[in-house]
Design an enzyme around this catalytic site. Structure first.
Site, PDB file in Angstrom:
ATOM      1  N   GLY A   1       0.832  -0.764  -0.004  1.00 21.91           N
ATOM      2  CA  GLY A   1      -0.239  -0.140  -0.115  1.00 21.91           C
ATOM      3  C   GLY A   1       0.666   1.467  -0.053  1.00 21.91           C
ATOM      4  N   GLY A   2       0.410   2.410   0.950  1.00 23.93           N
ATOM      5  CA  GLY A   2       1.655   3.350   1.236  1.00 23.93           C
ATOM      6  C   GLY A   2       2.503   3.222   1.131  1.00 23.93           C
TER       7      GLY A   2
ATOM      8  N   GLY B   1      20.540  10.308 -33.620  1.00 18.87           N
ATOM      9  CA  GLY B   1      20.135  10.660 -31.563  1.00 18.87           C
ATOM     10  C   GLY B   1      20.726  10.527 -31.371  1.00 18.87           C
ATOM     11  N   ALA B   2      21.371   9.438 -30.953  1.00 17.44           N
ATOM     12  CA  ALA B   2      21.886   8.704 -29.636  1.00 17.44           C
ATOM     13  C   ALA B   2      22.999   9.247 -29.724  1.00 17.44           C
ATOM     14  CB  ALA B   2      21.946   7.245 -30.247  1.00 17.44           C
TER      15      ALA B   2
END
Ligand code: HXC
Length: 519
Positions: A172-173, A409-410
Site C-alpha cells: 500500500g502506502g 540522435g543517440a
C-alpha cells in the site's frame, strides 16, 4: 518518592520491555521467514556502540478498534542516528513483529522527525521497511502520516542521499516512500513491494499471483526497474547498503572529494588489453564492462540496476581514489541500443550523480534509438528526452569517450559536446555519424545502386566510400566535436588527468524556479 536506584531500574525495565518488540512468538515467526528483527538489523547496519535511539517511548494515540488497550513497542518503528564505517547516518527500521510494522500517526511522526534530523545534520537517511502499510485502525491519520513522509522524501531529495532497504512486505502506502528515495535495495524471497496485494489482483483480474511474482526483488530489479539491487539475505542487503554509502557524499554540501579513498592502483597505469577489444569484424560484439573494469581503480565497480535495461550500464567506481559515476552503452546486450528503459535508467543515474557532485564518465557505443511501434507507442520520445535533459542540466565534470559507434540522435544523447561534455575523446575505432555506413549508402546512393549491373557490389563500394568519408573519428575531430583521439590503452590516464583538471569546475545556469524534465 522512588529512589534513584528504583528510577534507574524502572528505565531499564521499560527499555527491556520495548526491546522485546512484539514478543518471543512474533520474533520466532520473523526468524522463520528468514528475516532479522529490526534491532538485529540495526546492530548489523550501525557501527558498534554508536547508535542513539530516539523516540523509544513514543506511543500511538489511537482509540479505535481496541487499539487503546494495546501497547505497540516504540510504535512499531526504531529510529535514531549512529555511524556507518565512521560516518554519521540517520536511520529507521520498521518492526514487523509489532502489529505488522503498520504505519500509524506516531510511527510516521517518528520517521518524519528522523528525516528532518538527517537534513539538519546533513547526513544520509536509511530506511529499513518491513510493513503491512497504513495502520488500518488509524484511518486518515495513517494516510496523513504517509503524506508527511512523502513530502519530506521530496523536499530532502538532492539534499541528503536517501536509501530504502525493503526487508519484508512493503504494501500500500509503503511503496511510495521508497519510490521517492534515491535507492531501493531488496531481498530475494522475503521482500516485496506492491500497491495492491495478490488477493486484490486475483479478485480483479482472476489471476493467480504470489507476493513474489507480483512485487518480489527480481520483479522490481529486472522487470519494473523500481528497485536497484537484489540480495539473498537481510545481512547481505545491509552490507550492500554500507558499500553503496561508501561511494556517496554525506550531503549535497559535502566537498566532492569527501568520499575519496587513497588508491592502490596507479593513475599512470595503461590498459593495453583495450587496444584490441573492439572486434575487427563488425558483426562481433564485446562486453563494455570489461572496458570499465580495465579503466577504473582495481577493476572495482558498484552496479545498480544490473538486471534492468542491460543495454545500458550505470555504475559507481573510483579513479585515482575519487568517486565517479559511469554511464555506458552495452554492445553485448541488444547491441547497446537506446530504448525507453535504458533512457530512464541512465537519466536518473545522471541526475543522482549531478545532485551529489559526482563527476560523470560516459562510454559510448550506441547504434541509435530503438525503432518500432512498441517504442513509439510507449513514449520513446518522452523517455529519450529525459536523457538529453539530464545531461544538459548536469553541471558536474562530464567526460565522454566514444569507443565505436555513436549514431544518430543517440550520439547527441550520450553526453555529446553539443549537450555539454567538457571533454569528448574518441578511440581510433570511433564513428560519429548519422547512421551506419551501409544504411547510409543504401539511402543516398539509391539510384546508382539501382542502375548497377551488380547491385550488391555497388552497395559495398558505396558503403566503403561512406565509411571512409564519415565513419571514423577524424571527421568529427575536424569539426571540433571530438576533442582528442586517444589510444584505447591510454584511456585511464587520460580520464584521470581530465578529472583532476576539472575537479573545481564551476558552471552556472540561468536562474529559474526549476526546469520541467519530461517525466
Ligand atoms: C494494521 C496490520 C496491517 C495494517 C498487518 N497488520 N498489516 N495491522 N494495519 N495495514 C497486522 C496483522 O493484523 C497482524 O496482527 C500482524 O500485523 C501480522 O500480520 P499478518 O497478516 O499475520 O502477517 P503475514 O501473514 O506475514 O502477512 C503480511 C501482509 C498482511 C501480507 C502484509 O498483513 C496484509 O496483507 N496486510 C494488509 C496490507 C494492506 O492492505 N495494506 C494497505 C493498507 S492501506 P496480529 O495482531 O494478528 O499479529 C494503505 C494505503 C496508503 O497503505 C496509501 C497511501 C498512498
Amino acid at each position: 518518592m522512588p529512589t534513584n536506584e528504583e528510577l534507574n531500574a524502572e528505565l531499564a525495565a521499560k527499555e527491556a520491555e520495548i526491546k522485546a518488540m512484539g514478543g518471543p512468538e512474533q520474533v520466532k515467526k520473523q526468524h522463520e521467514l528468514n528475516k532479522l528483527t529490526v534491532r538485529e538489523r540495526i546492530d548489523l547496519l550501525i557501527d558498534p556502540d554508536t547508535f542513539t535511539e530516539t523516540g523509544m517511548h513514543v506511543k500511538h494515540h489511537c482509540h479505535h478498534f481496541g487499539l487503546d488497550k494495546v501497547d505497540i513497542p516504540a510504535d512499531g518503528v526504531v529510529t535514531g542516528f549512529g555511524k556507518i564505517n565512521g560516518r554519521t547516518v540517520c536511520c529507521y527500521g520498521e518492526d514487523f513483529t509489532s502489529r505488522g510494522g503498520s504505519l500509524g500517526e506516531m510511527h510516521a511522526w517518528k520517521i518524519a522527525r528522523t528525516m528532518d534530523l538527517a537534513a539538519k545534520m546533513r547526513v544520509p537517511v536509511v530506511g529499513m521497511l518491513d510493513t503491512g502499510g497504513a495502520r488500518i485502525q488509524e484511518g486518515i491519520n495513517a494516510l496523513d502520516g504517509y503524506g508527511q513522509i512523502f513530502h519530506r522524501n521530496t523536499i530532502y531529495s538532492g539534499i541528503v542521499p536517501q536509501i530504502t532497504l525493503s526487508l519484508g512486505p512493503c504494501a500500500g502506502g509503503a511503496v511510495y516512500s521508497p519510490a521517492l528515495t534515491d535507492w531501493i535495495l531488496m531481498v530475494k524471497g522475503s521482500s516485496y513491494l506492491y500497491v495492491t496485494g495478490p488477493d486484490v489482483v486475483k479478485a480483479v483480474m482472476s489471476e493467480e499471483v504470489t507476493h513474489e511474482e507480483l512485487g518480489g526483488a527480481m520483479v522490481h530489479n529486472a522487470k519494473s526497474g523500481v528497485a536497484h539491487f537484489a540480495y539473498n539475505s537481510d545481512a547481505d542487503c545491509i552490507a550492500g547498503c554500507k558499500e553503496l554509502l561508501s561511494y556517496l557524499p554525506q550531503s549535497v554540501y559535502d566537498a566532492p572529494a569527501a568520499s575519496h579513498q587513497p588508491p592502490d592502483d596507479s593513475p599512470d597505469r595503461t590498459c593495453p588489453e583495450l587496444n584490441a577489444i573492439i572486434p575487427e569484424n563488425p558483426r562481433q560484439v564485446y562486453d563494455m564492462k570489461q572496458v570499465i573494469k580495465a579503466i577504473v581503480d582495481d577493476g572495482k565497480i558498484l552496479e545498480p540496476h544490473q538486471h534492468y535495461a542491460r543495454n545500458m550500464v550505470v555504475c559507481f567506481a573510483r579513479m585515482d581514489g575519487y568517486v565517479i559515476g559511469i554511464i555506458a552503452n552495452q554492445p553485448s546486450f541488444m547491441a547497446g541500443v537506446l530504448d525507453i528503459n535504458a533512457s530512464d535508467k541512465a537519466a536518473r543515474f545522471v541526475r543522482f550523480c549531478d545532485a551529489f557532485n559526482i563527476p560523470l564518465l560516459t562510454l559510448i557505443d550506441v547504434p541509435g534509438y530503438m525503432p518500432g511501434t512498441h517504442q513509439e507507442f510507449g513514449g520513446v520520445i518522452r523517455h529519450g528526452a529525459k536523457l538529453l535533459s539530464a545531461y544538459s542540466e548536469a553541471t558536474v565534470p562530464k567526460i565522454s569517450i566514444c569507443t565505436q559507434k555513436a549514431y544518430g540522435g543517440a550520439q547527441i544523447s550520450m553526453c555529446s559536446k553539443s549537450i555539454g561534455a567538457d571533454l569528448y575523446m574518441a578511440w581510433p575505432t570511433a564513428q560519429l555519424a548519422v547512421m551506419g555506413a551501409e544504411g547510409a549508402a543504401a539511402i543516398i546512393f539509391r539510384r546508382e545502386i539501382a542502375k548497377a549491373s551488380d547491385q550488391q557490389a555497388k552497395l559495398q563500394e558505396m558503403t566503403e566510400l561512406y565509411r571512409n568519408t564519415f565513419n571514423n573519428p577524424y571527421v568529427a575531430a575536424a569539426g571540433g566535436f571530438v576533442d582528442k583521439v586517444i589510444k584505447p590503452a591510454d584511456s585511464r590516464r587520460e580520464i584521470i588527468t581530465a578529472l583532476e583538471a576539472l575537479r573545481h569546475k564551476q558552471e552556472a545556469r540561468p536562474w529559474k524556479k526549476h526546469g520541467n524534465i519530461p517525466l
